[in-house]
Design an enzyme around this catalytic site. Structure first.
Site, PDB file in Angstrom:
ATOM      1  CG  ASP A  13     -12.668   1.774  10.525  1.00  0.00           C
ATOM      2  OD1 ASP A  13     -11.484   1.460  10.213  1.00  0.00           O
ATOM      3  OD2 ASP A  13     -13.157   2.941  10.319  1.00  0.00           O
ATOM      4  CE  LYS A  16     -10.112  -3.551   6.687  1.00  0.00           C
ATOM      5  NZ  LYS A  16     -11.167  -3.041   7.172  1.00  0.00           N
ATOM      6  N   GLY A  40      -6.216   1.570   9.611  1.00  0.00           N
ATOM      7  CA  GLY A  40      -5.892   1.487  10.952  1.00  0.00           C
ATOM      8  C   GLY A  40      -6.149   0.029  11.527  1.00  0.00           C
ATOM      9  CG  HIS A  41      -5.871  -2.988   9.598  1.00  0.00           C
ATOM     10  ND1 HIS A  41      -5.618  -3.976   8.720  1.00  0.00           N
ATOM     11  CD2 HIS A  41      -6.758  -2.231   8.859  1.00  0.00           C
ATOM     12  CE1 HIS A  41      -6.105  -3.490   7.456  1.00  0.00           C
ATOM     13  NE2 HIS A  41      -6.711  -2.421   7.606  1.00  0.00           N
ATOM     14  CB  THR A  42      -7.624  -2.218  16.464  1.00  0.00           C
ATOM     15  OG1 THR A  42      -7.688  -1.164  15.829  1.00  0.00           O
ATOM     16  CG2 THR A  42      -7.154  -2.370  18.024  1.00  0.00           C
ATOM     17  CB  THR A 129      -6.737   9.096   6.260  1.00  0.00           C
ATOM     18  OG1 THR A 129      -5.937   8.825   5.015  1.00  0.00           O
ATOM     19  CG2 THR A 129      -7.871   8.262   6.458  1.00  0.00           C
ATOM     20  CD  GLN A 224      -8.052   1.396   2.754  1.00  0.00           C
ATOM     21  OE1 GLN A 224      -7.643   0.981   1.819  1.00  0.00           O
ATOM     22  NE2 GLN A 224      -7.369   2.199   3.614  1.00  0.00           N
ATOM     23  CE  LYS A 331     -16.596  -2.852  17.383  1.00  0.00           C
ATOM     24  NZ  LYS A 331     -15.722  -1.635  17.290  1.00  0.00           N
ATOM     25  CG  LEU A 332     -23.486 -10.872  17.887  1.00  0.00           C
ATOM     26  CD1 LEU A 332     -24.510 -10.252  16.671  1.00  0.00           C
ATOM     27  CD2 LEU A 332     -23.553 -12.430  17.728  1.00  0.00           C
TER      28      LEU A 332
HETATM   29  P1  GDP Z   1     -10.020  -2.843  10.707  1.00  0.00           P
HETATM   30  O1  GDP Z   1      -9.617  -1.555  10.245  1.00  0.00           O
HETATM   31  O2  GDP Z   1     -11.108  -3.443   9.950  1.00  0.00           O
HETATM   32  O3  GDP Z   1      -8.738  -3.629  11.271  1.00  0.00           O
HETATM   33  O4  GDP Z   1     -10.998  -2.255  12.367  1.00  0.00           O
HETATM   34  P2  GDP Z   1     -10.427  -1.179  13.245  1.00  0.00           P
HETATM   35  O5  GDP Z   1      -9.240  -1.719  13.969  1.00  0.00           O
HETATM   36  O6  GDP Z   1     -10.155   0.123  12.845  1.00  0.00           O
HETATM   37  O7  GDP Z   1     -11.695  -1.090  14.428  1.00  0.00           O
HETATM   38  C1  GDP Z   1     -12.333  -2.250  14.558  1.00  0.00           C
HETATM   39  C2  GDP Z   1     -12.420  -1.855  16.345  1.00  0.00           C
HETATM   40  O8  GDP Z   1     -13.078  -2.862  16.942  1.00  0.00           O
HETATM   41  C3  GDP Z   1     -11.186  -2.138  17.110  1.00  0.00           C
HETATM   42  O9  GDP Z   1     -10.911  -1.127  18.216  1.00  0.00           O
HETATM   43  C4  GDP Z   1     -11.058  -3.328  17.446  1.00  0.00           C
HETATM   44  O10 GDP Z   1     -10.342  -3.634  18.603  1.00  0.00           O
HETATM   45  C5  GDP Z   1     -12.300  -3.696  17.975  1.00  0.00           C
HETATM   46  N1  GDP Z   1     -12.968  -5.133  17.786  1.00  0.00           N
HETATM   47  C6  GDP Z   1     -12.852  -5.868  16.925  1.00  0.00           C
HETATM   48  N2  GDP Z   1     -13.582  -6.864  17.028  1.00  0.00           N
HETATM   49  C7  GDP Z   1     -14.416  -6.652  18.032  1.00  0.00           C
HETATM   50  C8  GDP Z   1     -15.634  -7.294  18.758  1.00  0.00           C
HETATM   51  O11 GDP Z   1     -15.883  -8.559  18.298  1.00  0.00           O
HETATM   52  N3  GDP Z   1     -16.003  -6.697  19.775  1.00  0.00           N
HETATM   53  C9  GDP Z   1     -15.873  -5.546  20.310  1.00  0.00           C
HETATM   54  N4  GDP Z   1     -16.468  -5.108  21.051  1.00  0.00           N
HETATM   55  N5  GDP Z   1     -14.963  -4.711  19.573  1.00  0.00           N
HETATM   56  C10 GDP Z   1     -14.122  -5.443  18.653  1.00  0.00           C
HETATM   57  P1  IMO Z   2      -9.356   0.471   7.254  1.00  0.00           P
HETATM   58  O1  IMO Z   2      -8.338  -0.480   6.635  1.00  0.00           O
HETATM   59  C1  IMO Z   2     -12.324   3.352   7.284  1.00  0.00           C
HETATM   60  C2  IMO Z   2     -12.053   6.526   4.065  1.00  0.00           C
HETATM   61  C3  IMO Z   2     -11.504   8.003   4.632  1.00  0.00           C
HETATM   62  C4  IMO Z   2     -12.495   8.716   3.450  1.00  0.00           C
HETATM   63  C5  IMO Z   2     -12.034   8.102   2.248  1.00  0.00           C
HETATM   64  C6  IMO Z   2     -10.927   8.253   1.452  1.00  0.00           C
HETATM   65  O2  IMO Z   2      -8.782   0.874   8.817  1.00  0.00           O
HETATM   66  O3  IMO Z   2     -10.662  -0.261   7.263  1.00  0.00           O
HETATM   67  P2  IMO Z   2      -8.370   8.408   1.870  1.00  0.00           P
HETATM   68  O4  IMO Z   2      -7.388   8.942   2.985  1.00  0.00           O
HETATM   69  O5  IMO Z   2      -8.087   6.695   1.732  1.00  0.00           O
HETATM   70  O6  IMO Z   2      -8.170   8.964   0.399  1.00  0.00           O
HETATM   71  O7  IMO Z   2      -9.988   8.697   2.278  1.00  0.00           O
HETATM   72  O8  IMO Z   2     -11.632   6.616   2.683  1.00  0.00           O
HETATM   73  N1  IMO Z   2     -11.167   5.490   4.843  1.00  0.00           N
HETATM   74  C7  IMO Z   2     -11.068   4.873   5.487  1.00  0.00           C
HETATM   75  N2  IMO Z   2     -12.449   4.633   6.272  1.00  0.00           N
HETATM   76  N3  IMO Z   2     -11.410   2.606   7.249  1.00  0.00           N
HETATM   77  C8  IMO Z   2     -10.273   2.803   6.481  1.00  0.00           C
HETATM   78  O9  IMO Z   2      -9.497   1.758   6.523  1.00  0.00           O
HETATM   79  C9  IMO Z   2     -10.355   3.766   5.586  1.00  0.00           C
HETATM   80  N4  IMO Z   2      -9.135   4.130   4.761  1.00  0.00           N
HETATM   81  C10 IMO Z   2      -9.701   5.309   4.150  1.00  0.00           C
HETATM   82  O10 IMO Z   2     -12.049   8.264   5.862  1.00  0.00           O
HETATM   83  O11 IMO Z   2     -13.986   8.650   3.976  1.00  0.00           O
HETATM   84 MG    MG Z   3      -9.527   0.542  10.587  1.00  0.00          MG
END
Ligand code: GDP
Ligand code: IMO
Ligand code: MG
Length: 431
Positions: A13, A16, A40-42, A129, A224, A331-332
């Site tokens: 998270d 990415k 979960g990639h946003t 998850t 991850q 997220k600075l």
């Molecule tokens: P990923 O799994 O690495 O793709 O990250 P996620 O999407 O799970 O979580 C990142 C969250 O931070 C999402 O809600 C993005 O929209 C948000 N995000 C990404 N970059 C920034 C940033 O520079 N600032 C802020 N405030 N939010 C961000």
């Molecule tokens: P992205 O790509 C954050 C964590 C789960 C749990 C551990 C094992 O969005 O960064 P799993 O279901 O993979 O067997 O769970 O890994 N986990 C993540 N945490 N971001 C993810 O993906 C994750 N994918 C798995 O919360 O601790």
């Molecule tokens: Mg994520």
């Protein structure tokens, strides 16, 4: 020509999805090489949010997207995602989205077993998850997995499922006291998936290697993070795949000499979902403030993310394990308004200073972070687009990250939107 791997450096998270979407502009192909819909990639484009669990985050830039052999794919989730993208006017036809014939398929028993095991573990649970990721990779390793190529041969698929279910049903019934699964129902359900997905199933290694010969550029999207890696993470509180950059080759089917850069995504602080040690975790109002301002809720399970200070022991470990050529700090903006910022530079364990990430969870769990305190900045930085315009204290914070990780920063993200970005060096431009 450049082919770039993007990986998370912490526990997932890191942002990415946003950075892959941003850099996909310079790529011809975007490929996921491991994990499944635990990710979960946003992406936020023109104020509209997209969350992708399986489809590579290059889809909004109109690029060819590949699901690699190293992935575990739940066809039900994939089809929902494709329908959703299609309804939003995004082309996800077989020319745009291809699935490796060697990728493994998540079956209903994988999800049942994942959840039943977690329930049984109680306090000791990993906090997975619940998407069946671990049990699916387990079947891959023990050679009773089901692959996309099997969907193309209905007769063999039927026989395979019947044989596998004999064992799975015994386990479900006698170990978890759960209901048995009906082979006919599963076969029928998966035939429906096969009908829809067959045109997308292909040998993606051939597609990628042909593209490389034509001087096209590939972006590899890690899921991850490094510390959730099955070998290098905080085992057993990890996911079940290799998340580090080395797996981009294995999980997609290309040779290592094709990779020209590895970019590590670093959240400006640290978060973690699920169980496991987290030395810089905050349990005070600053942690709450970061959690709220950063909207730190899991994009897959909606769980509150645990928050803490930036940990450069973690980052140095990630730099070495992935061979990082550059960093992206995300997220600075979330740190705006904090009086002081802390950066962990090492751990104290039993009166000694540790600078390398320990393998033993017992040791890691007893480590106390050693902090360097830096002044924060009161300004809102979300509108800033140049490094020179950042407050001096923000630049100082970034410089310290570069020094402590010995890795240059390529990009800084100051908001979720694609444009809320400060580009210092484009990783696709060879240095
Ligand atoms: P990923 O799994 O690495 O793709 O990250 P996620 O999407 O799970 O979580 C990142 C969250 O931070 C999402 O809600 C993005 O929209 C948000 N995000 C990404 N970059 C920034 C940033 O520079 N600032 C802020 N405030 N939010 C961000
Ligand atoms: P992205 O790509 C954050 C964590 C789960 C749990 C551990 C094992 O969005 O960064 P799993 O279901 O993979 O067997 O769970 O890994 N986990 C993540 N945490 N971001 C993810 O993906 C994750 N994918 C798995 O919360 O601790
Ligand atoms: Mg994520």
């Amino acid at each position: 020509m450049s082919n770039i791997v993007i990986v998370g450096t912490q526990w997932g998270d890191e942002g990415k999805g946003k950075i892959v979407d941003l850099l996909a502009e310079f790529a011809d192909i975007v490929v996921r090489f491991q994990g499944g819909n635990n990710a979960g990639h946003t992406m936020v484009v023109d104020g509209e949010q997209f969350i992708s669990h399986l489809v590579p985050s290059g889809i909004l830039q109109g690029k060819m997207c590949l699901l690699g052999n190293g992935m575990v794919v739940d066809p039900e989730v994939l089809l929902k995602e494709l329908d959703n993208l299609n309804n939003r006017g995004i082309d996800v036809g077989p020319d745009r989205l291809k699935i490796s014939e060697k990728a493994h398929i998540i079956m209903p028993y994988h999800k049942h077993i994942d959840m039943a095991r977690e329930n049984m573990k109680g306090d000791q649970k990993i906090g997975t998850t619940g998407r069946g990721i671990g049990p699916c990779y387990e079947d891959k390793a023990t050679r009773r997995g089901v692959r996309f190529v099997d969907l193309l041969d209905p007769k063999e698929f039927d026989e395979k499922i019947k044989t596998i279910l004999e064992e799975k049903n015994f386990y479900l019934e006698h170990y978890f006291s759960a209901e048995k699964l009906d082979p006919a129902g599963i076969i029928d359900q998966y035939k429906g998936y096969a009908d829809r997905l067959s045109p997308h199933i292909i040998n993606i290694s051939i597609v990628m290697n042909k593209a490389i010969k034509e001087n096209k550029q590939i972006l590899f999207e890690g899921a991850q993070g490094t510390h959730l890696d099955i070998d290098h993470g905080t085992y057993p509180f990890v996911t079940s795949s290799n998340t580090v950059s080395g797996n981009a080759c294995c999980g997609a089917g290309i040779g290592p000499k094709e990779i020209t850069g590895v970019v590590g995504i670093v959240k400006a602080y640290t978060t973690r979902v699920g169980s496991g040690p987290f030395p810089t975790e905050l349990f005070d109002e600053i942690g709450d403030k970061i959690q709220k301002k950063g909207a730190e809720f899991g994009a897959t399970t909606g769980r509150k993310r645990r928050c803490g200070w930036l940990d450069t022991v973690l980052l140095r470990n990630a730099a070495r394990l992935n061979g990082l050529t550059g960093l992206v700090i995300t997220k600075l903006d979330v740190l705006d308004g904090l009086e002081d910022l802390k950066i962990c530079t090492g751990y104290e364990y039993n009166g000694k200073i540790i600078r390398d990430f320990p393998a033993s969870l017992k040791i890691l769990g007893s480590c106390k972070p050693i902090y360097e305190v830096l002044p924060g900045w009161p300004e809102d930085i979300s509108k800033i687009r140049n490094m020179e315009d950042l407050p001096e204290n923000a630049r100082h914070y970034l410089n310290r990250i570069e020094e402590l990780t010995e890795t240059p920063i390529d990009i800084i993200s100051v908001g979720p939107g694609r444009e809320e970005t400060i580009l210092i060096n484009n990783p696709f431009n060879l240095k």
